[in-house]
Motif scaffolding. Structure first.
Motif, PDB file in Angstrom:
ATOM      1  N   ARG A  41       6.540   1.580   2.027  1.00  0.00           N
ATOM      2  CA  ARG A  41       7.266   2.787   1.658  1.00  0.00           C
ATOM      3  C   ARG A  41       6.882   3.884   2.643  1.00  0.00           C
ATOM      4  N   LEU A  59       5.436   7.144   4.044  1.00  0.00           N
ATOM      5  CA  LEU A  59       4.321   7.948   3.568  1.00  0.00           C
ATOM      6  C   LEU A  59       4.367   9.395   4.042  1.00  0.00           C
ATOM      7  N   SER A 103       2.082   1.154   4.612  1.00  0.00           N
ATOM      8  CA  SER A 103       2.843   0.985   3.387  1.00  0.00           C
ATOM      9  C   SER A 103       4.212   0.407   3.706  1.00  0.00           C
ATOM     10  N   LEU A 114       0.818  -1.202   0.000  1.00  0.00           N
ATOM     11  CA  LEU A 114       0.000   0.000   0.000  1.00  0.00           C
ATOM     12  C   LEU A 114       0.849   1.247   0.000  1.00  0.00           C
ATOM     13  N   GLY A 115       0.364   2.281  -0.664  1.00  0.00           N
ATOM     14  CA  GLY A 115       0.956   3.603  -0.578  1.00  0.00           C
ATOM     15  C   GLY A 115       2.044   3.861  -1.590  1.00  0.00           C
TER      16      GLY A 115
END
Length: 149
Positions: free
Chosen positions: A36, A38, A34, A6-7
């Motif tokens: 990653r 955010l 996520s 996600l993200g």
């Protein structure tokens, strides 16, 4: 098997001082998950992982705004790695967890990172693998956005 990541991390070309995350642009999320980063100011961990060899658990953060996969792979060795907790990056401490080992989604399989398009991904089995947050603490309507393949 469904995989989830996600993200996105967004970088504006006109910004010269570094990374700008999705939550920097849209800061009012109730929860945000996520592999990653955010939010540029987020300093917490990304995930907590259980390794299959001895059921030890460890938190993993970010390196260059993405999951620190080098540390994750070193921790898991030749075994498997399963997500115990996915930390909420929104600042609301709404982490999602799974305490039942058989229901934890997988991120490392036999020492190899699960990926989609060369990016880390979480492998949910499509039936029993779930991460849970029992309540978001309000009665507002919740909208989910997910990227699945």
């Amino acid at each position: 098997m469904p995989r989830l990541g996600l993200g996105l991390g967004l970088a504006k070309p006109f910004i010269t001082n570094g990374f700008v995350g999705l939550l920097d642009l849209y800061p009012n999320a109730s929860g945000a998950y996520s592999l990653r980063k955010l939010r540029s100011a987020y300093a917490g961990n990304c995930i907590r992982v259980r390794r299959s060899s001895d059921n030890a658990e460890q938190d993993f953060g970010f390196s260059s705004n993405v999951l620190n996969t080098a540390s994750l792979l070193s921790f898991c060795g030749a075994g498997n790695g399963f997500i115990v907790t996915w930390y909420d990056q929104s600042g609301n401490s709404r982490d999602v967890t799974q305490t039942t080992a058989a229901d934890q989604p997988q991120i490392v399989a036999s020492g190899v990172l699960n990926t989609v398009n060369s990016k880390a991904s979480i492998n949910f089995n499509g039936s029993s693998n779930i991460l849970v947050k029992t309540s978001f603490g309000n009665s507002n309507v919740v909208t989910n956005f997910a990227v699945l393949s």
